[in-house]
Design an enzyme around this catalytic site. Structure first.
Site, PDB file in Angstrom:
ATOM      1  CG  ASN A   9      25.104  29.205  50.021  1.00 38.34           C
ATOM      2  OD1 ASN A   9      24.261  29.733  49.291  1.00 38.34           O
ATOM      3  ND2 ASN A   9      26.297  28.815  49.584  1.00 38.34           N
ATOM      4  CE  LYS A  11      25.978  25.235  48.319  1.00 37.87           C
ATOM      5  NZ  LYS A  11      27.122  24.419  48.000  1.00 37.87           N
ATOM      6  CG  HIS A  93      30.268  29.792  47.778  1.00 35.01           C
ATOM      7  ND1 HIS A  93      30.494  28.694  46.980  1.00 35.01           N
ATOM      8  CD2 HIS A  93      29.728  29.326  48.920  1.00 35.01           C
ATOM      9  CE1 HIS A  93      30.084  27.603  47.622  1.00 35.01           C
ATOM     10  NE2 HIS A  93      29.617  27.962  48.803  1.00 35.01           N
ATOM     11  CD  GLU A  95      28.859  25.815  45.215  1.00 41.13           C
ATOM     12  OE1 GLU A  95      27.861  26.544  45.305  1.00 41.13           O
ATOM     13  OE2 GLU A  95      28.999  24.773  45.903  1.00 41.13           O
ATOM     14  CD  GLU A 164      31.653  27.609  52.583  1.00 41.68           C
ATOM     15  OE1 GLU A 164      30.685  27.240  53.255  1.00 41.68           O
ATOM     16  OE2 GLU A 164      31.571  27.885  51.373  1.00 41.68           O
ATOM     17  N   GLY A 170      29.404  20.015  50.013  1.00 36.54           N
ATOM     18  CA  GLY A 170      28.411  19.160  49.377  1.00 36.54           C
ATOM     19  C   GLY A 170      28.858  17.726  49.163  1.00 36.54           C
ATOM     20  CB  SER A 210      29.910  18.113  54.610  1.00 34.32           C
ATOM     21  OG  SER A 210      29.960  17.968  53.196  1.00 34.32           O
TER      22      SER A 210
HETATM   23  C1  PEP Z   1      28.385  25.872  51.038  1.00 33.75           C
HETATM   24  O1  PEP Z   1      28.229  25.740  49.836  1.00 33.75           O
HETATM   25  O2  PEP Z   1      28.577  27.019  51.494  1.00 33.75           O
HETATM   26  C2  PEP Z   1      28.324  24.692  51.891  1.00 33.75           C
HETATM   27  C3  PEP Z   1      28.935  24.736  53.029  1.00 33.75           C
HETATM   28  O3  PEP Z   1      27.628  23.605  51.385  1.00 33.75           O
HETATM   29  P1  PEP Z   1      27.339  22.203  52.162  1.00 33.75           P
HETATM   30  O4  PEP Z   1      26.986  22.541  53.589  1.00 33.75           O
HETATM   31  O5  PEP Z   1      26.208  21.600  51.416  1.00 33.75           O
HETATM   32  O6  PEP Z   1      28.601  21.416  52.104  1.00 33.75           O
END
Ligand code: PEP
Length: 250
Positions: A9, A11, A93, A95, A164, A170, A210
């Protein structure tokens, strides 16, 4: 058994100058038994899809509108994403739930639109830190899955679900392996209760938050983890390929 899937992803990162990372990923030619998807900003989908046309990698989007067309300035319909070369779409997601106030009913409508267009939806669910601390993680995940799948007789075609935890995205923090396993077992049981054992077993359940080259192997060792949704570490081929390799070895 569910297919293994490593989904990236990007983003709101990347310009055409960064598409070399996708070409390098294709050149690294990781295990074809692992599905690889890179979900890109809409501006990059068409060109990236041309780059991976001869490789076992699909390009995805990060959202779609619930309507097929119409007066929705700035939005993109699932059919348009498909036309641009996308084969997958991230929906719900955290976000988008936060930035755009998306609720489960809207996400359900987007799931239907994605399925109608022939896109593979990657449905994201996850609890906040406050919800985890209050012991409400499974309740929250259950409500999000129920809310998104309500009314469907069978799983939306080619459904993928990504767990998630919002507090792990992040941040460099990850849940313990037991915590990941508890949620993934719960999601599988929820799908079994809804669709039966065979259909539930075919739904890839991804962990996201992460995931890095250094922790991927242990996460992929957790039962009912069929892959990962990877944010930051999907931006560079040199980070993403070792994650794919760890999934392939799991
Ligand atoms: C995400 O936003 O889907 C995600 C898993 O981000 P990160 O791997 O950077 O934590």
């Amino acid at each position: 058994m569910a297919h293994k899937l490593a989904a990236g992803n990007w983003k709101m990162n990347g310009t055409r100058a960064d598409l070399g990372q996708i070409m390098a990923l294709a050149a690294a030619h990781p295990d074809p038994a692992v599905d690889i998807s890179v979900c890109l900003p809409a501006t990059l989908i068409s060109e990236a899809a041309q780059h991976v046309a001869d490789h076992p990698i699909t390009i995805g989007a990060q959202d779609c509108h619930s309507a097929g067309s119409g007066a929705h300035t700035g939005d993109i319909a699932a059919q348009q994403l498909l036309d641009a070369g996308a084969r997958d779409v991230i929906l719900g997601h955290s976000e988008r739930r936060t930035d755009h106030g998306e609720d489960d009913a809207l996400i359900r409508a987007k799931l239907v639109a994605a399925g109608d267009a022939g896109l593979r939806p990657i449905l994201c669910v996850g609890e906040s830190l406050a919800e985890r601390d209050a012991g409400r993680t499974l309740e929250r995940i259950g409500a999000q899955i129920d809310g998104a799948l309500e009314g469907s007789d069978g799983p939306p075609s080619a459904l993928v679900i990504a767990y998630e935890p919002i507090w792990a995205i992040g941040t460099g923090r990850t849940p313990s392996l037991d915590q990941i396993g508890e949620v993934h077992d719960f999601m599988r049981e929820q799908l079994k209760a809804r669709y039966g054992d065979t259909a539930a077993a075919a739904v890839p359940l991804l962990y996201g938050g992460s995931v890095k080259p250094g922790n991927a192997a242990e996460i992929f060792g957790v039962p009912n983890v069929d892959g990962a949704l990877v944010g930051g570490a999907s931006l560079k081929e040199s980070d993403f390929t070792p994650i794919i390799t760890a999934l392939s070895a799991s």
